[in-house]
Design a protein around this motif. Structure first.
Motif, short mmCIF file in Angstrom:
data_model
loop_
_atom_site.label_atom_id
_atom_site.label_comp_id
_atom_site.label_asym_id
_atom_site.label_seq_id
_atom_site.Cartn_x
_atom_site.Cartn_y
_atom_site.Cartn_z
N ILE A 144 1.18 8.58 -1.08
CA ILE A 144 0.95 7.27 -1.68
C ILE A 144 -0.01 6.54 -0.75
N ALA A 145 -1.15 6.17 -1.29
CA ALA A 145 -2.14 5.43 -0.51
C ALA A 145 -2.70 4.31 -1.38
N HIS A 146 -2.77 3.14 -0.81
CA HIS A 146 -3.31 1.96 -1.51
C HIS A 146 -2.58 1.72 -2.83
N GLY A 147 -1.28 1.97 -2.84
CA GLY A 147 -0.47 1.71 -4.02
C GLY A 147 -0.58 2.74 -5.13
N ASP A 148 -1.14 3.91 -4.84
CA ASP A 148 -1.30 4.94 -5.87
C ASP A 148 -0.71 6.26 -5.37
N TRP A 149 0.17 6.86 -6.15
CA TRP A 149 0.76 8.15 -5.82
C TRP A 149 -0.22 9.21 -6.31
N SER A 207 0.82 -1.22 0.00
CA SER A 207 0.00 0.00 0.00
C SER A 207 0.86 1.27 0.00
N ARG A 208 2.13 1.15 0.41
CA ARG A 208 3.04 2.31 0.43
C ARG A 208 3.94 2.36 -0.79
N ILE A 209 3.75 1.43 -1.73
CA ILE A 209 4.57 1.36 -2.94
C ILE A 209 3.70 1.63 -4.15
N SER A 210 4.17 2.49 -5.04
CA SER A 210 3.45 2.80 -6.27
C SER A 210 4.39 2.61 -7.45
N ALA A 211 3.93 1.93 -8.48
CA ALA A 211 4.73 1.72 -9.68
C ALA A 211 3.87 2.06 -10.89
N PHE A 212 4.46 2.82 -11.82
CA PHE A 212 3.72 3.24 -13.01
C PHE A 212 4.70 3.71 -14.08
N PHE A 213 4.19 3.94 -15.29
CA PHE A 213 5.01 4.40 -16.40
C PHE A 213 4.92 5.92 -16.51
N VAL A 214 6.07 6.56 -16.68
CA VAL A 214 6.12 8.01 -16.88
C VAL A 214 6.35 8.27 -18.37
N GLN A 233 16.43 19.95 -16.25
CA GLN A 233 16.23 18.63 -16.84
C GLN A 233 14.86 18.07 -16.44
N PRO A 234 14.01 17.70 -17.42
CA PRO A 234 12.70 17.12 -17.07
C PRO A 234 12.87 15.70 -16.54
N ARG A 235 11.79 15.17 -16.02
CA ARG A 235 11.80 13.79 -15.50
C ARG A 235 12.00 12.83 -16.67
N HIS A 236 12.81 11.82 -16.45
CA HIS A 236 13.08 10.83 -17.49
C HIS A 236 11.87 9.91 -17.66
N PRO A 237 11.60 9.50 -18.88
CA PRO A 237 10.50 8.55 -19.09
C PRO A 237 10.91 7.14 -18.70
N GLY A 238 9.93 6.30 -18.50
CA GLY A 238 10.18 4.90 -18.16
C GLY A 238 9.38 4.49 -16.95
N MET A 239 9.65 3.30 -16.49
CA MET A 239 8.96 2.77 -15.32
C MET A 239 9.50 3.44 -14.07
N LEU A 240 8.61 3.82 -13.18
CA LEU A 240 8.98 4.47 -11.92
C LEU A 240 8.36 3.69 -10.78
N ILE A 241 9.16 3.40 -9.78
CA ILE A 241 8.63 2.79 -8.56
C ILE A 241 8.94 3.74 -7.42
#
Length: 184
Positions: A166-171, A30-37, A126-134
């Motif tokens: 981050i709550a329930h796995g969602d930032w 629940s404290r971890i969020s992973a998604f694509f930027v 520098q903007p945020r790099h694309p890719g998977m973010l955890i």
């Protein structure tokens, strides 16, 4: 709101391994969020697409065009008025229109050259790099070190630190346009 540590990976398998390592380090899902930027400019924040209403490098363009049109129209109308004997009563009108057009073209000198800094330096950051973010929400300094150790061990790139929820796995309050604060 809490401190968040986030790391970038390129593959879903790497994200899965990072989630498992963070779980082993004592962080619940629940404290971890992973998604694509997405790539900068492709976050689809506006109805017609894109991230912003106007490019950061084009902020001064409207003022430059208005200034150029006004000066050009005034000069053109003056020249047209001086040429009234040769052109008739339409001279000032045509002169103003031609002057306004030339003035708007002159306003291109307000555009920035490639790499020229802005007042706020917005195009230089520098903007945020694309890719998977955890990302993982932290509860204290000891957790920060455990999260950093796990991400470093797995080869995370562009590890950043932020404030958020981050709550329930969602930032919930993640902003893809924010400038990341990288951790050494």
């Amino acid at each position: 709101m809490s401190r968040i540590i986030a790391g970038h990976f390129q593959l879903q398998e790497q994200i899965d391994a990072a989630r498992a390592a963070l779980n082993q380090a004592g962080f619940t899902d629940s404290r971890i969020s992973a998604f694509f930027v997405n790539q900068p400019g492709q976050h689809d924040l506006h109805a017609l697409g894109g991230d912003r209403d106007m490019s950061p490098g084009a902020k001064e363009t409207p003022e430059g065009v208005v200034e150029g049109v006004a000066v050009g129209a005034a000069v053109g109308a003056g020249i047209g008025a001086a040429a009234t004997l040769a052109t008739g009563p339409l001279g000032p009108v045509v002169g103003a229109l031609v002057g306004a057009h030339v003035g708007s073209l002159y306003s291109f000198n307000k555009m920035k050259e490639a790499g020229e800094p802005e007042k706020n330096g917005e195009n230089r950051r520098q903007p945020r790099h694309p890719g998977m973010l955890i990302a993982v929400a932290l509860g204290g300094l000891d957790e920060r070190e455990r999260a950093l150790e796990a991400l470093h061990r797995l080869g995370a790139e562009h590890i950043e630190e932020a404030e958020g929820t981050i709550a329930h796995g969602d930032w919930h309050d993640f902003d893809p346009l924010s400038i990341p604060v990288l951790v050494a």
